[in-house]
Motif scaffolding. Sequence first.
Motif, PDB file in Angstrom:
ATOM      1  N   VAL A  55      29.576  13.311  -1.203  1.00  0.00           N
ATOM      2  CA  VAL A  55      28.067  13.809  -0.206  1.00  0.00           C
ATOM      3  C   VAL A  55      29.231  15.075   0.642  1.00  0.00           C
ATOM      4  CG1 VAL A  55      26.536  12.022  -0.383  1.00  0.00           C
ATOM      5  CG2 VAL A  55      29.068  12.251   1.366  1.00  0.00           C
ATOM      6  N   VAL A  56      27.888  15.588   0.696  1.00  0.00           N
ATOM      7  CA  VAL A  56      28.364  16.549   1.981  1.00  0.00           C
ATOM      8  C   VAL A  56      27.601  16.957   3.584  1.00  0.00           C
ATOM      9  CG1 VAL A  56      26.963  18.760   1.051  1.00  0.00           C
ATOM     10  CG2 VAL A  56      29.137  19.340   3.034  1.00  0.00           C
ATOM     11  N   ILE A  57      28.600  16.869   4.660  1.00  0.00           N
ATOM     12  CA  ILE A  57      28.044  16.668   5.491  1.00  0.00           C
ATOM     13  C   ILE A  57      28.261  17.663   7.182  1.00  0.00           C
ATOM     14  CG2 ILE A  57      28.006  15.216   7.885  1.00  0.00           C
ATOM     15  CD1 ILE A  57      28.444  12.814   5.656  1.00  0.00           C
ATOM     16  N   VAL A  58      28.052  17.917   7.841  1.00  0.00           N
ATOM     17  CA  VAL A  58      27.223  19.300   8.235  1.00  0.00           C
ATOM     18  C   VAL A  58      26.870  18.630   9.478  1.00  0.00           C
ATOM     19  CG1 VAL A  58      26.344  21.143   6.919  1.00  0.00           C
ATOM     20  CG2 VAL A  58      25.057  20.070   8.176  1.00  0.00           C
ATOM     21  N   SER A  59      27.718  19.356  11.075  1.00  0.00           N
ATOM     22  CA  SER A  59      27.976  18.568  12.366  1.00  0.00           C
ATOM     23  C   SER A  59      27.245  19.735  13.419  1.00  0.00           C
ATOM     24  CB  SER A  59      29.102  18.172  12.692  1.00  0.00           C
ATOM     25  OG  SER A  59      30.458  16.747  12.414  1.00  0.00           O
ATOM     26  N   ASP A  60      26.745  19.099  14.660  1.00  0.00           N
ATOM     27  CA  ASP A  60      26.128  20.483  14.830  1.00  0.00           C
ATOM     28  C   ASP A  60      27.113  20.081  16.435  1.00  0.00           C
ATOM     29  OD1 ASP A  60      23.676  21.083  17.287  1.00  0.00           O
ATOM     30  OD2 ASP A  60      22.819  19.266  16.894  1.00  0.00           O
ATOM     31  N   ARG A  61      26.353  21.054  17.074  1.00  0.00           N
ATOM     32  CA  ARG A  61      27.566  21.787  18.286  1.00  0.00           C
ATOM     33  C   ARG A  61      27.671  20.450  18.919  1.00  0.00           C
ATOM     34  NH1 ARG A  61      26.322  24.132  23.453  1.00  0.00           N
ATOM     35  NH2 ARG A  61      28.282  25.778  23.995  1.00  0.00           N
ATOM     36  N   ALA A  62      28.742  19.511  19.830  1.00  0.00           N
ATOM     37  CA  ALA A  62      29.162  18.648  20.613  1.00  0.00           C
ATOM     38  C   ALA A  62      28.449  18.708  21.780  1.00  0.00           C
ATOM     39  CB  ALA A  62      30.248  18.126  20.507  1.00  0.00           C
ATOM     40  N   LYS A  63      27.478  18.204  22.836  1.00  0.00           N
ATOM     41  CA  LYS A  63      27.100  18.345  23.629  1.00  0.00           C
ATOM     42  C   LYS A  63      27.677  18.160  24.873  1.00  0.00           C
ATOM     43  CE  LYS A  63      22.523  15.827  22.894  1.00  0.00           C
ATOM     44  NZ  LYS A  63      22.876  15.361  21.572  1.00  0.00           N
ATOM     45  N   LYS A  64      27.527  19.269  25.749  1.00  0.00           N
ATOM     46  CA  LYS A  64      28.388  19.241  27.507  1.00  0.00           C
ATOM     47  C   LYS A  64      28.779  17.705  27.625  1.00  0.00           C
ATOM     48  CE  LYS A  64      27.613  23.913  28.713  1.00  0.00           C
ATOM     49  NZ  LYS A  64      27.100  24.949  29.359  1.00  0.00           N
ATOM     50  N   GLY A  65      30.126  17.301  28.608  1.00  0.00           N
ATOM     51  CA  GLY A  65      30.461  16.341  29.418  1.00  0.00           C
ATOM     52  C   GLY A  65      31.170  15.930  28.793  1.00  0.00           C
ATOM     53  N   ALA A  66      32.269  15.363  29.351  1.00  0.00           N
ATOM     54  CA  ALA A  66      33.741  14.907  29.217  1.00  0.00           C
ATOM     55  C   ALA A  66      33.690  13.686  28.104  1.00  0.00           C
ATOM     56  CB  ALA A  66      34.171  13.955  30.396  1.00  0.00           C
ATOM     57  N   GLU A  67      32.563  12.922  28.527  1.00  0.00           N
ATOM     58  CA  GLU A  67      32.391  11.651  27.385  1.00  0.00           C
ATOM     59  C   GLU A  67      32.116  12.169  25.450  1.00  0.00           C
ATOM     60  OE1 GLU A  67      28.097  12.520  29.257  1.00  0.00           O
ATOM     61  OE2 GLU A  67      29.887  12.543  29.381  1.00  0.00           O
ATOM     62  N   ASN A  68      32.287  13.905  25.224  1.00  0.00           N
ATOM     63  CA  ASN A  68      32.019  14.309  23.745  1.00  0.00           C
ATOM     64  C   ASN A  68      32.941  15.331  23.569  1.00  0.00           C
ATOM     65  OD1 ASN A  68      29.378  13.834  23.549  1.00  0.00           O
ATOM     66  ND2 ASN A  68      28.626  14.762  24.374  1.00  0.00           N
ATOM     67  N   GLU A  69      34.089  15.075  24.990  1.00  0.00           N
ATOM     68  CA  GLU A  69      35.476  15.805  24.575  1.00  0.00           C
ATOM     69  C   GLU A  69      36.194  15.844  23.068  1.00  0.00           C
ATOM     70  OE1 GLU A  69      36.391  19.213  25.368  1.00  0.00           O
ATOM     71  OE2 GLU A  69      34.550  19.028  26.659  1.00  0.00           O
ATOM     72  N   ARG A  70      36.127  14.037  22.888  1.00  0.00           N
ATOM     73  CA  ARG A  70      36.033  13.870  21.757  1.00  0.00           C
ATOM     74  C   ARG A  70      35.800  13.787  20.026  1.00  0.00           C
ATOM     75  NH1 ARG A  70      36.025   8.652  22.618  1.00  0.00           N
ATOM     76  NH2 ARG A  70      34.458   8.077  21.268  1.00  0.00           N
ATOM     77  N   PHE A  71      34.460  14.293  20.708  1.00  0.00           N
ATOM     78  CA  PHE A  71      33.893  14.696  19.076  1.00  0.00           C
ATOM     79  C   PHE A  71      34.142  16.556  18.697  1.00  0.00           C
ATOM     80  CE2 PHE A  71      30.667  12.010  20.625  1.00  0.00           C
ATOM     81  CZ  PHE A  71      31.526  10.543  20.352  1.00  0.00           C
ATOM     82  N   ARG A  72      34.536  17.449  19.705  1.00  0.00           N
ATOM     83  CA  ARG A  72      34.372  18.756  20.102  1.00  0.00           C
ATOM     84  C   ARG A  72      35.448  19.312  18.613  1.00  0.00           C
ATOM     85  NH1 ARG A  72      31.565  20.527  23.372  1.00  0.00           N
ATOM     86  NH2 ARG A  72      31.527  19.789  25.753  1.00  0.00           N
ATOM     87  N   GLY A  73      36.499  18.576  18.378  1.00  0.00           N
ATOM     88  CA  GLY A  73      37.594  18.879  17.049  1.00  0.00           C
ATOM     89  C   GLY A  73      36.790  19.004  16.052  1.00  0.00           C
ATOM     90  N   LYS A  74      35.263  18.455  15.704  1.00  0.00           N
ATOM     91  CA  LYS A  74      35.063  17.815  14.123  1.00  0.00           C
ATOM     92  C   LYS A  74      33.743  18.718  14.694  1.00  0.00           C
ATOM     93  CE  LYS A  74      37.641  15.958  12.061  1.00  0.00           C
ATOM     94  NZ  LYS A  74      38.909  15.294  11.791  1.00  0.00           N
ATOM     95  N   ASP A  75      32.835  19.439  15.279  1.00  0.00           N
ATOM     96  CA  ASP A  75      31.209  20.099  15.557  1.00  0.00           C
ATOM     97  C   ASP A  75      31.168  21.167  14.963  1.00  0.00           C
ATOM     98  OD1 ASP A  75      32.924  21.557  16.752  1.00  0.00           O
ATOM     99  OD2 ASP A  75      31.115  20.845  18.942  1.00  0.00           O
ATOM    100  N   GLN A  76      30.032  21.727  14.660  1.00  0.00           N
ATOM    101  CA  GLN A  76      30.115  22.787  13.894  1.00  0.00           C
ATOM    102  C   GLN A  76      30.549  22.936  12.611  1.00  0.00           C
ATOM    103  OE1 GLN A  76      28.772  25.630  17.040  1.00  0.00           O
ATOM    104  NE2 GLN A  76      30.672  24.979  18.971  1.00  0.00           N
ATOM    105  N   SER A  77      30.584  21.813  12.152  1.00  0.00           N
ATOM    106  CA  SER A  77      31.448  21.884  11.229  1.00  0.00           C
ATOM    107  C   SER A  77      31.404  21.408   9.997  1.00  0.00           C
ATOM    108  CB  SER A  77      33.003  21.092  11.148  1.00  0.00           C
ATOM    109  OG  SER A  77      33.768  21.365  12.469  1.00  0.00           O
ATOM    110  N   ILE A  78      32.024  21.969   8.405  1.00  0.00           N
ATOM    111  CA  ILE A  78      30.828  20.928   7.341  1.00  0.00           C
ATOM    112  C   ILE A  78      32.398  20.297   6.800  1.00  0.00           C
ATOM    113  CG2 ILE A  78      32.018  23.345   6.259  1.00  0.00           C
ATOM    114  CD1 ILE A  78      29.590  22.912   3.651  1.00  0.00           C
ATOM    115  N   HIS A  79      31.725  18.964   6.347  1.00  0.00           N
ATOM    116  CA  HIS A  79      32.086  18.558   5.889  1.00  0.00           C
ATOM    117  C   HIS A  79      32.414  17.641   4.803  1.00  0.00           C
ATOM    118  CE1 HIS A  79      32.708  17.848  10.205  1.00  0.00           C
ATOM    119  NE2 HIS A  79      31.470  17.989   9.891  1.00  0.00           N
ATOM    120  N   LEU A  80      32.924  17.429   3.492  1.00  0.00           N
ATOM    121  CA  LEU A  80      33.546  16.285   2.336  1.00  0.00           C
ATOM    122  C   LEU A  80      34.361  15.455   2.092  1.00  0.00           C
ATOM    123  CD1 LEU A  80      32.086  17.342  -0.982  1.00  0.00           C
ATOM    124  CD2 LEU A  80      34.607  17.909  -1.201  1.00  0.00           C
TER     125      LEU A  80
END
Length: 305
Positions: A272-297
């Motif tokens: 499957v292919v999955i696409v990711s939205d932009r991570a929201k602002k805030g320190a609690e979302n910093e961990r997600f920035r490495g995978k945001d606005q991306s496409i994943h197989l």
Amino acid sequence: MTSTKKSAARELRLVKEAKIQDLIGDGAGTRLEASGVIYRDGAFLIVCDNLPSLIRVSSELSPKAPENGVLTRAKGKKTGGAKANEGYEDLAHDERRDHYYTLSEAEPVKSKGFRARVQEYDGKLRPVGSAQLEFDLADANKGMEGLEWVERSGTGHLLALCEGNRCEGGKKGRTPGGGRIQVFRRGGKRWINTATIRLPKSLPFEDYASVSVRDGRIAVLSQASSALWVGRISTKKWEVDEGTVYRLPTDNKGRTLYGNPEGVSWVSADYVVIVSDRAKKGAENERFRGKDQSIHLFLIPGNNH
């Protein structure tokens, strides 16, 4: 069923991923709120909920691929619905007619709350029509999130996935066990609600982001739960089996890495292919920035993997 509990869920295996901007450059800007994806003819077509254009990238996820780029919608008759600068929640494709459908989450309807809208385009992305899905929504922010096209006995159907459980917003919508997909059939220029697919009550999902169907199998993505449910859909009835939950990969502490998955599409029986939205602002979302606005197989693990 234990496979639908997060602790027992199997994990998808990452094959390859890339930031969308690294693949297409600055042609669509730097804010890429990816919300839907389909696989077609060796490429991935992506929609963003902040952009009116489609994005195409090679299935190889190579930045040098000639098919990478931004697809601007062709001009055509005004069809109403989403404004020119608005984006879409998801997209679907009718292979037989080579038509595309894009989904706008919700818009106000007099005395009826809100309804989602679907825009139709031909194979050259020229507007063909636009109509609301005839299903009333109480919450503008918890409308329809996923869209899929399914053909049965020569009749095409749109499957629209409600974001909230029981198609509700608020606390009810976040309470697992009420996943719903509404089925629509064309009636003239209308999209008539003809059936409801009830997802398994055992599903632990707090929300639902995207749906994809291929060869009798159905995949439903949850952003809040960072997981994918895979099941089988009946060929005669609008029913599904219990299926299996696969969580998206976590870090070495078991914490969520993919915090913004928004769109899913089958690539083959195992991928499957999955696409990711932009991570929201805030320190609690910093961990997600490495995978945001991306496409994943991802590979779906099975008996042979």
